[in-house]
Design an enzyme around this catalytic site. Structure first.
Site, short mmCIF file in Angstrom:
data_model
loop_
_atom_site.label_atom_id
_atom_site.label_comp_id
_atom_site.label_asym_id
_atom_site.label_seq_id
_atom_site.Cartn_x
_atom_site.Cartn_y
_atom_site.Cartn_z
N HIS A 111 -9.45 1.02 5.27
CA HIS A 111 -8.08 1.40 5.99
C HIS A 111 -8.10 2.10 7.08
CE1 HIS A 111 -4.00 2.47 6.47
NE2 HIS A 111 -3.67 1.33 5.79
N ASN A 162 0.99 -1.28 -0.03
CA ASN A 162 0.03 0.25 -0.05
C ASN A 162 1.03 1.22 -0.16
OD1 ASN A 162 -1.89 1.92 0.50
ND2 ASN A 162 -2.31 1.36 2.39
N TRP A 163 0.93 1.84 -1.21
CA TRP A 163 1.93 3.09 -1.32
C TRP A 163 1.53 4.04 -0.61
CZ3 TRP A 163 3.37 2.27 -7.44
CH2 TRP A 163 4.12 1.23 -7.40
N LYS A 164 0.08 4.33 -0.28
CA LYS A 164 -0.49 5.42 0.24
C LYS A 164 -0.31 6.57 -0.71
CE LYS A 164 -0.02 3.31 4.81
NZ LYS A 164 0.15 3.25 6.31
N GLU A 198 -4.87 -4.84 10.68
CA GLU A 198 -3.81 -3.99 10.87
C GLU A 198 -4.11 -3.21 12.32
OE1 GLU A 198 -1.98 -2.65 6.87
OE2 GLU A 198 -3.73 -1.51 7.05
N GLY A 236 3.07 -0.76 4.21
CA GLY A 236 3.07 0.58 3.85
C GLY A 236 4.66 1.07 3.54
N GLY A 237 5.14 1.50 4.59
CA GLY A 237 6.57 2.22 4.38
C GLY A 237 7.55 1.39 3.83
N GLY A 264 2.69 2.25 10.83
CA GLY A 264 3.71 3.60 10.85
C GLY A 264 4.45 3.85 12.02
N SER A 287 3.95 -2.12 10.50
CA SER A 287 5.17 -1.97 10.62
C SER A 287 5.78 -3.39 10.24
CB SER A 287 5.41 -1.58 12.25
OG SER A 287 5.08 -0.31 12.26
P1 13P Z 1 3.22 0.66 7.58
O1 13P Z 1 3.74 -0.78 7.11
O2 13P Z 1 4.12 1.93 7.00
O3 13P Z 1 3.29 0.43 9.02
O4 13P Z 1 1.72 0.75 7.21
C1 13P Z 1 0.81 -0.20 7.16
C2 13P Z 1 -0.44 0.12 6.43
O5 13P Z 1 -1.13 0.68 6.80
C3 13P Z 1 -0.53 -0.57 5.09
O6 13P Z 1 -2.03 -0.42 4.67
#
Ligand code: 13P
Length: 251
Positions: free
Chosen positions: A99, A12-14, A171, A235-236, A177, A214
């Protein structure tokens, strides 16, 4: 997708990577990662990058591209929004629903997640439904109750057929994050709650439940080894193509 569901790595690149940066990312990722049986790769770019990413991954049956969000109405006066038919036209085959950033930053309600799940299924998109508790809810011992409430609202009126096209991600909000992931045993306990709830409603046994929050190179193997964890939503650590290639190559 694999004929038998494989481990699902979802990125998920946000709000990162516009169309130009996204195409560069895919080229670098493809240079490192061949298709591999038993592994599915899903990418959720920003809506403006969907078409570029779908085009760049053409010819890779192990890759699926999805939208990060879409409105439940097919069209109308909803400035700034995109609809399920629009993201499908741009190449999306899945859509994230519920999300935590949609819920807690943009104020999306449980009822709205339900409308989005139903709209996605009507459009033939696979909903990837995200559920998870906030830290205060965990500390109050309410994790299971929160997750079940979110499942009930999002999947009201969805029958066994719809559940056959669903993926769920657990999640925990406090892990997103923050660098602080759930311990594998804690994730497994919540995954068991999710699975029991879904099984009681006729969901197929192979419905995939992902963990997110994370996830990184140092913890992905242990999290994937936890009972009931069928993949990860990241995400990150998915934003760097070489780093993400290493993570998806780690199983
Ligand atoms: P992180 O991996 O940055 O914690 O984000 C998780 C997330 O929200 C994936 O949708």
């Amino acid at each position: 997708m694999s004929p038998v569901p494989g481990i699902l790595y979802a990125a998920n690149w946000k709000m990162h990577l516009g169309p130009v940066g996204a195409a560069e990312y895919v080229a670098r990722f493809l240079a490192r990662v061949p298709a591999s049986p038993g592994r599915d790769l899903w990418f959720f770019p920003p809506a403006v990058s969907l078409a570029a990413v779908a085009a760049a991954f053409r010819g890779r049956p192990d890759v699926l591209v999805g939208a990060q969000d879409a409105h439940w109405e097919p069209k109308g006066a909803f400035t700034g929004a995109v609809s399920m038919p629009m993201v499908a036209e741009a190449g999306a085959r899945a859509v994230l629903v519920g999300h935590s950033e949609r819920r807690h930053v943009f104020g999306e309600t449980d009822a709205e997640t339900g409308r989005k799940v139903r709209a996605a299924l009507e459009q033939g998109l696979l909903p990837l439904l995200c559920v998870g508790e906030k830290l205060a809810e965990r500390d109050a011992g309410r994790t299971a109750a929160v997750v079940v409430r979110q499942l009930e609202a999002a999947l009201a009126g969805v029958g066994a057929d719809g559940l056959g096209h669903l993926v769920v991600a657990y999640e925990p909000v406090w892990a997103i994050g923050t660098g602080r992931n759930a311990q594998p045993a804690d994730a497994a306990a919540v995954h068991a709650v999710i699975r029991d709830w879904l099984a009681a409603r006729g969901a197929p046994a192979d419905l995939r439940v992902l963990y997110g929050g994370s996830v990184k190179a140092e913890n992905v193997v242990a999290l994937l080894a936890a009972p009931g964890v069928d993949g990860v939503l990241v995400g990150g650590a998915s934003l760097d193509p070489e780093g993400w290639a290493d993570i998806v190559g780690s199983s």
